[in-house]
Every structure is written in C-alpha cells, then in structure tokens.
Motif scaffolding. Structure first.
Motif, PDB file in Angstrom:
ATOM      1  N   ILE A 160       0.837  -1.204   0.000  1.00 30.04           N
ATOM      2  CA  ILE A 160       0.000   0.000   0.000  1.00 30.04           C
ATOM      3  C   ILE A 160       0.874   1.256   0.000  1.00 30.04           C
ATOM      4  N   LEU A 161       1.967   1.223   0.751  1.00 26.34           N
ATOM      5  CA  LEU A 161       2.877   2.377   0.786  1.00 26.34           C
ATOM      6  C   LEU A 161       3.567   2.572  -0.566  1.00 26.34           C
ATOM      7  N   VAL A 162       3.986   1.482  -1.190  1.00 25.84           N
ATOM      8  CA  VAL A 162       4.673   1.581  -2.479  1.00 25.84           C
ATOM      9  C   VAL A 162       3.727   2.134  -3.539  1.00 25.84           C
ATOM     10  N   VAL A 163       2.527   1.602  -3.601  1.00 25.26           N
ATOM     11  CA  VAL A 163       1.554   2.072  -4.596  1.00 25.26           C
ATOM     12  C   VAL A 163       1.190   3.531  -4.324  1.00 25.26           C
ATOM     13  N   THR A 164       0.964   3.882  -3.077  1.00 23.53           N
ATOM     14  CA  THR A 164       0.632   5.264  -2.725  1.00 23.53           C
ATOM     15  C   THR A 164       1.769   6.209  -3.122  1.00 23.53           C
ATOM     16  N   PHE A 165       3.009   5.822  -2.820  1.00 17.11           N
ATOM     17  CA  PHE A 165       4.163   6.639  -3.198  1.00 17.11           C
ATOM     18  C   PHE A 165       4.212   6.829  -4.712  1.00 17.11           C
ATOM     19  N   CYS A 166       3.979   5.767  -5.464  1.00 15.99           N
ATOM     20  CA  CYS A 166       4.017   5.852  -6.930  1.00 15.99           C
ATOM     21  C   CYS A 166       2.914   6.755  -7.476  1.00 15.99           C
ATOM     22  N   VAL A 167       1.722   6.649  -6.921  1.00 13.80           N
ATOM     23  CA  VAL A 167       0.609   7.491  -7.384  1.00 13.80           C
ATOM     24  C   VAL A 167       0.898   8.958  -7.085  1.00 13.80           C
ATOM     25  N   ILE A 168       1.349   9.248  -5.870  1.00 12.58           N
ATOM     26  CA  ILE A 168       1.668  10.638  -5.500  1.00 12.58           C
ATOM     27  C   ILE A 168       2.796  11.168  -6.387  1.00 12.58           C
ATOM     28  N   SER A 169       3.821  10.353  -6.620  1.00 14.13           N
ATOM     29  CA  SER A 169       4.929  10.773  -7.487  1.00 14.13           C
ATOM     30  C   SER A 169       4.441  11.035  -8.900  1.00 14.13           C
ATOM     31  N   CYS A 170       3.546  10.198  -9.381  1.00 10.85           N
ATOM     32  CA  CYS A 170       2.998  10.370 -10.723  1.00 10.85           C
ATOM     33  C   CYS A 170       2.246  11.696 -10.832  1.00 10.85           C
ATOM     34  N   VAL A 171       1.445  12.001  -9.846  1.00  9.49           N
ATOM     35  CA  VAL A 171       0.666  13.251  -9.861  1.00  9.49           C
ATOM     36  C   VAL A 171       1.588  14.464  -9.784  1.00  9.49           C
ATOM     37  N   ILE A 172       2.544  14.428  -8.865  1.00  5.97           N
ATOM     38  CA  ILE A 172       3.447  15.575  -8.678  1.00  5.97           C
ATOM     39  C   ILE A 172       4.341  15.770  -9.901  1.00  5.97           C
ATOM     40  N   LEU A 173       4.934  14.700 -10.389  1.00  3.34           N
ATOM     41  CA  LEU A 173       5.870  14.821 -11.507  1.00  3.34           C
ATOM     42  C   LEU A 173       5.181  15.205 -12.812  1.00  3.34           C
ATOM     43  N   ASN A 174       3.891  14.933 -12.925  1.00  3.52           N
ATOM     44  CA  ASN A 174       3.156  15.376 -14.114  1.00  3.52           C
ATOM     45  C   ASN A 174       2.995  16.891 -14.144  1.00  3.52           C
ATOM     46  N   GLN A 175       3.146  17.537 -13.005  1.00  2.00           N
ATOM     47  CA  GLN A 175       2.997  18.989 -12.926  1.00  2.00           C
ATOM     48  C   GLN A 175       4.303  19.727 -13.211  1.00  2.00           C
ATOM     49  N   ILE A 176       5.407  19.002 -13.295  1.00  2.00           N
ATOM     50  CA  ILE A 176       6.722  19.613 -13.473  1.00  2.00           C
ATOM     51  C   ILE A 176       7.130  19.533 -14.942  1.00  2.00           C
ATOM     52  N   GLU A 177       7.622  20.648 -15.466  1.00  2.00           N
ATOM     53  CA  GLU A 177       8.141  20.677 -16.837  1.00  2.00           C
ATOM     54  C   GLU A 177       9.616  20.282 -16.791  1.00  2.00           C
ATOM     55  N   PHE A 178       9.927  19.139 -17.365  1.00  3.12           N
ATOM     56  CA  PHE A 178      11.307  18.675 -17.393  1.00  3.12           C
ATOM     57  C   PHE A 178      11.989  19.162 -18.665  1.00  3.12           C
ATOM     58  N   PRO A 179      13.331  19.292 -18.628  1.00  2.00           N
ATOM     59  CA  PRO A 179      14.050  19.719 -19.838  1.00  2.00           C
ATOM     60  C   PRO A 179      13.834  18.749 -20.994  1.00  2.00           C
ATOM     61  N   VAL A 180      13.963  19.249 -22.203  1.00  2.94           N
ATOM     62  CA  VAL A 180      13.700  18.465 -23.400  1.00  2.94           C
ATOM     63  C   VAL A 180      14.607  17.243 -23.485  1.00  2.94           C
ATOM     64  N   PHE A 181      15.860  17.343 -23.022  1.00  2.00           N
ATOM     65  CA  PHE A 181      16.784  16.219 -23.144  1.00  2.00           C
ATOM     66  C   PHE A 181      16.354  15.022 -22.302  1.00  2.00           C
ATOM     67  N   MET A 182      15.428  15.226 -21.357  1.00  2.00           N
ATOM     68  CA  MET A 182      14.931  14.125 -20.535  1.00  2.00           C
ATOM     69  C   MET A 182      13.692  13.480 -21.137  1.00  2.00           C
ATOM     70  N   ASP A 183      13.226  14.006 -22.252  1.00  2.00           N
ATOM     71  CA  ASP A 183      12.017  13.490 -22.900  1.00  2.00           C
ATOM     72  C   ASP A 183      12.392  12.399 -23.893  1.00  2.00           C
ATOM     73  N   VAL A 184      11.698  11.257 -23.815  1.00  2.00           N
ATOM     74  CA  VAL A 184      11.955  10.181 -24.769  1.00  2.00           C
ATOM     75  C   VAL A 184      10.800   9.998 -25.738  1.00  2.00           C
ATOM     76  N   GLY A 185       9.878  10.919 -25.737  1.00  2.00           N
ATOM     77  CA  GLY A 185       8.808  10.870 -26.728  1.00  2.00           C
ATOM     78  C   GLY A 185       7.549  10.203 -26.236  1.00  2.00           C
ATOM     79  N   PHE A 186       7.578   8.898 -26.000  1.00  2.00           N
ATOM     80  CA  PHE A 186       6.361   8.167 -25.654  1.00  2.00           C
ATOM     81  C   PHE A 186       6.070   8.176 -24.162  1.00  2.00           C
ATOM     82  N   ILE A 187       7.033   8.496 -23.346  1.00  4.03           N
ATOM     83  CA  ILE A 187       6.875   8.343 -21.912  1.00  4.03           C
ATOM     84  C   ILE A 187       7.638   9.450 -21.210  1.00  4.03           C
TER      85      ILE A 187
END
Length: 194
Positions: A28-55
């Motif tokens: 439950i802790l691992v899944v919760t951590f992953c969901v929270i990380s997914c939500v937070i990291l979706n709000q952050i604009e990462f540099p283009v060099f970190m983008d792989v296109g599909f993910i």
C-alpha cells in the motif's frame, strides 16, 4: 531516436533494479508513493533532453505499479488466470474495462493518469480470462509469440531500421519494396519460427 521505440526496455531495466529494494515494503505504501509521485511529476516541466517521446518520468511511476503488483502476485503465488475465472470477477472486470474506455474516449483522460489506475488494474483479469479460455492452447501460435515476445520486441527495431534504410536507398517500385519486405521478414523471423 532509439528511445522512442525502446522506452519499455529502459523502464524495465530500472524496474528490475528497484524491485528488489521495494519488494519487502508494504504494498500500500509503495503504490501510494508511486501514485503521489505520478501526480506531482506530471505537474513539473522537465528539460527536453529528458524526454523520450512516448513516456515521461511520471509515467514510469504509473507503470511501475503494474510491475510491482505483478511481482507481489508472484511472491504470494497467486495465479491471476485462476482468480479471473470467477464470474463476479469477470463482470467487475468488464465494468472496469468500460469505465476505462469511457474515461479515455469521452473525458480524454491521459492513459497514465492515476484516475485510470484502479479501473485498468481490475480490467486486466478480463483479458487474462479471455486469453486463458480461448486463445492459450498448447499448439497455439500465440504461445510461440508469448514465449519469445522479448526477442521480437528487441529485434523489431533493427528490422524496422534496416527496412526503412533499404527503402530510402533503393528508389524501387512498390512491388519491389513488397518483395524486399517479404524477403527481409522471412530472413529475419525465419530462425525464430524454426
């Protein structure tokens, strides 16, 4: 680039390295951590060099949940094909599948949005049931491709590059391209089928 097609391999490598560390934590802790990380990291604009296109980085946390839960099923020796044979599970899974489709097509919810997670997770058993009941036969060609799926996944990119290069170099007719494609396919995949 190469990462556009092979992003799954990079993610799987990271998942295999991480899974041994997080395997012993409370799921439950691992899944919760992953969901929270997914939500937070979706709000952050990462540099283009970190983008792989599909993910993006947030998507990795979303996909890791599936990888982690599959590992947990394996550790606890739960056979999902047996569990998915229950009529209630099938009905619930079918409902989850339709909810997932509704969210994606009518609400335009992105595929790795955590809103989808519950419904996608519980719709998996529907596909496991269909595969185990109707497709998964000993002599089935699907068994061959399932057993060798990683080989095909790894080699399809080199085949694709070779085929595109041949088409660019040789300004041939459409019929010639078709014949060349058949020859390349038979030469490339023939050893796997023998």
């Amino acid at each position: 680039g190469t990462t556009d097609i092979t992003w799954f391999l990079y993610s799987a490598l990271i998942f295999y390295l991480i899974i041994r560390v997080v395997r012993d934590y409370n799921p439950i802790l691992v899944v919760t951590f992953c969901v929270i990380s997914c939500v937070i990291l979706n709000q952050i604009e990462f540099p283009v060099f970190m983008d792989v296109g599909f993910i993006n980085i947030a998507d990795n946390f979303y996909y890791f949940i599936f990888f982690f839960l599959a590992d947990q099923l394996n550790i606890h020796e739960k056979n999902i094909s047996v569990l998915s044979g229950n009529k209630r599970v099938i009905i619930f899974s079918l409902i989850c599948f339709f909810v997932t489709m509704y969210l994606n097509f009518y609400w335009n919810v992105y595929k790795t949005n955590p809103i989808n997670l519950f419904f996608v997770l519980f719709s998996i058993s529907l596909f496991v049931y269909i595969f185990s009941r109707f497709i998964n036969k000993e002599s089935s060609i699907f068994n061959h491709f399932g057993t060798n799926s990683l080989v095909y996944f790894l080699t399809h990119f080199s085949f694709l590059c070779l085929f595109v290069k041949c088409m660019q170099v040789n300004q041939l007719s459409l019929e010639s391209h078709f014949i060349m494609a058949l020859l390349l396919i038979s030469a490339f995949f023939g050893p796997y089928l023998i």
